[in-house]
Design an enzyme around this catalytic site. Structure first.
Site, PDB file in Angstrom:
ATOM      1  N   HIS A  58       2.128  17.298  53.150  1.00 43.58           N
ATOM      2  CA  HIS A  58       3.399  15.801  53.488  1.00 43.58           C
ATOM      3  C   HIS A  58       3.683  16.524  52.769  1.00 43.58           C
ATOM      4  CE1 HIS A  58       0.623  13.856  55.872  1.00 43.58           C
ATOM      5  NE2 HIS A  58       1.626  13.441  56.552  1.00 43.58           N
ATOM      6  N   LYS A 108       4.692  10.915  49.430  1.00 38.87           N
ATOM      7  CA  LYS A 108       2.985   9.808  50.167  1.00 38.87           C
ATOM      8  C   LYS A 108       2.167   9.989  49.226  1.00 38.87           C
ATOM      9  CE  LYS A 108       0.105  10.530  53.894  1.00 38.87           C
ATOM     10  NZ  LYS A 108       0.574   9.491  54.295  1.00 38.87           N
TER      11      LYS A 108
HETATM   12  P1  NAD Z   1       8.950   4.351  52.284  1.00 43.31           P
HETATM   13  O1  NAD Z   1       8.915   3.740  50.895  1.00 43.31           O
HETATM   14  O2  NAD Z   1       9.981   5.172  52.288  1.00 43.31           O
HETATM   15  O3  NAD Z   1       9.060   3.032  52.494  1.00 43.31           O
HETATM   16  C1  NAD Z   1       8.475   1.747  52.948  1.00 43.31           C
HETATM   17  C2  NAD Z   1       9.132  -0.032  52.764  1.00 43.31           C
HETATM   18  O4  NAD Z   1       8.968  -0.804  52.322  1.00 43.31           O
HETATM   19  C3  NAD Z   1      10.046   0.153  50.917  1.00 43.31           C
HETATM   20  O5  NAD Z   1      11.826   0.380  51.438  1.00 43.31           O
HETATM   21  C4  NAD Z   1       9.801  -0.505  50.706  1.00 43.31           C
HETATM   22  O6  NAD Z   1      11.158  -1.203  49.687  1.00 43.31           O
HETATM   23  C5  NAD Z   1       8.961  -1.499  51.713  1.00 43.31           C
HETATM   24  N1  NAD Z   1       8.272  -2.109  51.085  1.00 43.31           N
HETATM   25  C6  NAD Z   1       7.225  -2.162  50.489  1.00 43.31           C
HETATM   26  N2  NAD Z   1       6.564  -3.529  50.033  1.00 43.31           N
HETATM   27  C7  NAD Z   1       6.580  -4.025  51.566  1.00 43.31           C
HETATM   28  C8  NAD Z   1       6.428  -5.698  51.374  1.00 43.31           C
HETATM   29  N3  NAD Z   1       5.841  -6.430  50.825  1.00 43.31           N
HETATM   30  N4  NAD Z   1       7.274  -6.556  52.044  1.00 43.31           N
HETATM   31  C9  NAD Z   1       8.753  -6.075  52.592  1.00 43.31           C
HETATM   32  N5  NAD Z   1       9.447  -4.654  52.433  1.00 43.31           N
HETATM   33  C10 NAD Z   1       8.150  -4.256  51.562  1.00 43.31           C
HETATM   34  O7  NAD Z   1       7.862   5.068  53.079  1.00 43.31           O
HETATM   35  P2  NAD Z   1       7.577   5.807  54.363  1.00 43.31           P
HETATM   36  O8  NAD Z   1       7.959   6.615  54.192  1.00 43.31           O
HETATM   37  O9  NAD Z   1       9.189   4.773  55.119  1.00 43.31           O
HETATM   38  O10 NAD Z   1       6.078   5.206  55.220  1.00 43.31           O
HETATM   39  C11 NAD Z   1       5.897   4.308  54.500  1.00 43.31           C
HETATM   40  C12 NAD Z   1       4.767   4.275  55.269  1.00 43.31           C
HETATM   41  O11 NAD Z   1       4.368   4.518  57.266  1.00 43.31           O
HETATM   42  C13 NAD Z   1       3.383   5.119  55.105  1.00 43.31           C
HETATM   43  O12 NAD Z   1       2.783   4.633  55.187  1.00 43.31           O
HETATM   44  C14 NAD Z   1       3.316   6.428  55.264  1.00 43.31           C
HETATM   45  O13 NAD Z   1       1.989   6.995  55.091  1.00 43.31           O
HETATM   46  C15 NAD Z   1       3.304   6.142  56.820  1.00 43.31           C
HETATM   47  N6  NAD Z   1       4.077   6.562  58.090  1.00 43.31           N
HETATM   48  C16 NAD Z   1       3.473   6.399  58.501  1.00 43.31           C
HETATM   49  C17 NAD Z   1       3.489   7.544  60.036  1.00 43.31           C
HETATM   50  C18 NAD Z   1       3.597   7.201  61.293  1.00 43.31           C
HETATM   51  O14 NAD Z   1       3.368   8.242  62.343  1.00 43.31           O
HETATM   52  N7  NAD Z   1       1.992   6.178  61.470  1.00 43.31           N
HETATM   53  C19 NAD Z   1       4.426   8.725  59.548  1.00 43.31           C
HETATM   54  C20 NAD Z   1       5.351   8.649  58.417  1.00 43.31           C
HETATM   55  C21 NAD Z   1       4.915   7.386  57.917  1.00 43.31           C
END
Ligand code: NAD
Length: 256
Positions: A146, A150
């Site tokens: 990744h 991450k």
């Molecule tokens: P990122 O850091 O780009 O985005 C996370 C966002 O959440 C940020 O904008 C942050 O400000 C916000 N945030 C954090 N805590 C918060 C809260 N308590 N209330 C409101 N907003 C809050 O991360 P990302 O790359 O978008 O990934 C997010 C999650 O999704 C991770 O856990 C990642 O592992 C997961 N993910 C899942 C998949 C899937 O297919 N299921 C794919 C990619 C990523």
């Protein structure tokens, strides 16, 4: 037919932004709320404004899509279920206890929900094929790769793949021959008795190989998400189908 009203949490993040754009472009769904409490973040979609906190109760929505991190995702999913809103958890790293918390809230409130370790259709198929292969080739290791931002390891997809392999094995895997580990972690982490190796590097998005070894043969099942758009077909599928569930399910395959 009325549109599905969706609240997106983590809406300014990498996955949340893509999800907002996807919902805005689809005819049968709309963004009811976009939540992100990040500092100096801007809405990625014109006309959709961000709020900092998810309201309690969550009103005026049918479905919640969660893309923050494990702890807040659990809290938000429980709040959604308690408000009669179906939670879709995309955030990774939820412990078994956290998953049970959400499952309990769904059961108590009679709403469906789903935790999706990977929204990419190809990744779901990779897990299904790995499950099938494990019936015949019990010796397998997972290599997941990744991007360097991450925060959790191993990935939710790798953990789920390991669980599926472990459940599907009809015979025990061979004992690990390693008796001397010269550097801690050289053999990866044991997840459900499957060794998982996590790579973090800039330039990567989300990639996984499941390598099966047999007598004189090696089978490699490989999936690459080269863009976050790969997740959006699955996100739309989950939004459209989650309300058909009457319990909290794990995996997009439960909706396919
Ligand atoms: P990122 O850091 O780009 O985005 C996370 C966002 O959440 C940020 O904008 C942050 O400000 C916000 N945030 C954090 N805590 C918060 C809260 N308590 N209330 C409101 N907003 C809050 O991360 P990302 O790359 O978008 O990934 C997010 C999650 O999704 C991770 O856990 C990642 O592992 C997961 N993910 C899942 C998949 C899937 O297919 N299921 C794919 C990619 C990523």
């Amino acid at each position: 037919m009325s549109r599905i009203r969706v609240v997106v949490v983590g809406a300014a993040g990498r996955m949340g932004s893509e999800t907002l754009r996807t919902i805005t472009d689809a005819d049968d769904m709309e963004v009811a709320l976009a939540v992100d409490r990040g500092q100096n973040v801007r809405s990625p979609v014109e006309g959709v404004s961000l709020i900092e906190f998810l309201p309690d109760p969550v009103e005026g929505c049918d479905v919640l899509v969660e893309f923050t991190h494990a702890e807040s995702a659990t809290e938000h999913a429980v709040r959604a279920a308690n408000s009669g809103v179906c939670p879709i958890i995309g955030a990774s790293g939820l412990s078994n206890l956290q998953q049970e918390e959400v499952a309990d809230a769904c059961r108590l409130n009679g709403v469906g929900g789903v935790l999706v370790p990977n929204f990419a259709i190809g990744a779901v198929l990779m897990m299904r094929f790995a499950q099938e292969a494990a019936r015949w080739l019990p010796d397998a290791e997972v290599i997941e790769m990744h991007h360097d931002r991450k925060i959790d390891a191993p990935s939710g997809t790798a953990v789920r793949t390991a669980e599926l392999i472990s459940e599907a094995r009809r015979t025990a895997k061979r004992p690990d021959p390693t008796t001397t580990i010269k550097h801690e972690g050289a053999r990866g982490a044991s997840v459900s008795d499957v060794n998982v190796h996590s790579v973090r590097l800039p330039g990567l998005v989300a990639h996984q190989q499941v390598v099966f070894g047999g007598e004189g043969e090696v089978l490699t099942i490989k999936h690459d998400s080269i863009s976050r758009t790969s997740f959006m077909q699955g996100v739309k599928l989950a939004i459209r189908k989650v309300r058909d569930l009457d319990t909290f399910a794990i995996g997009l395959d439960k909706l396919m």
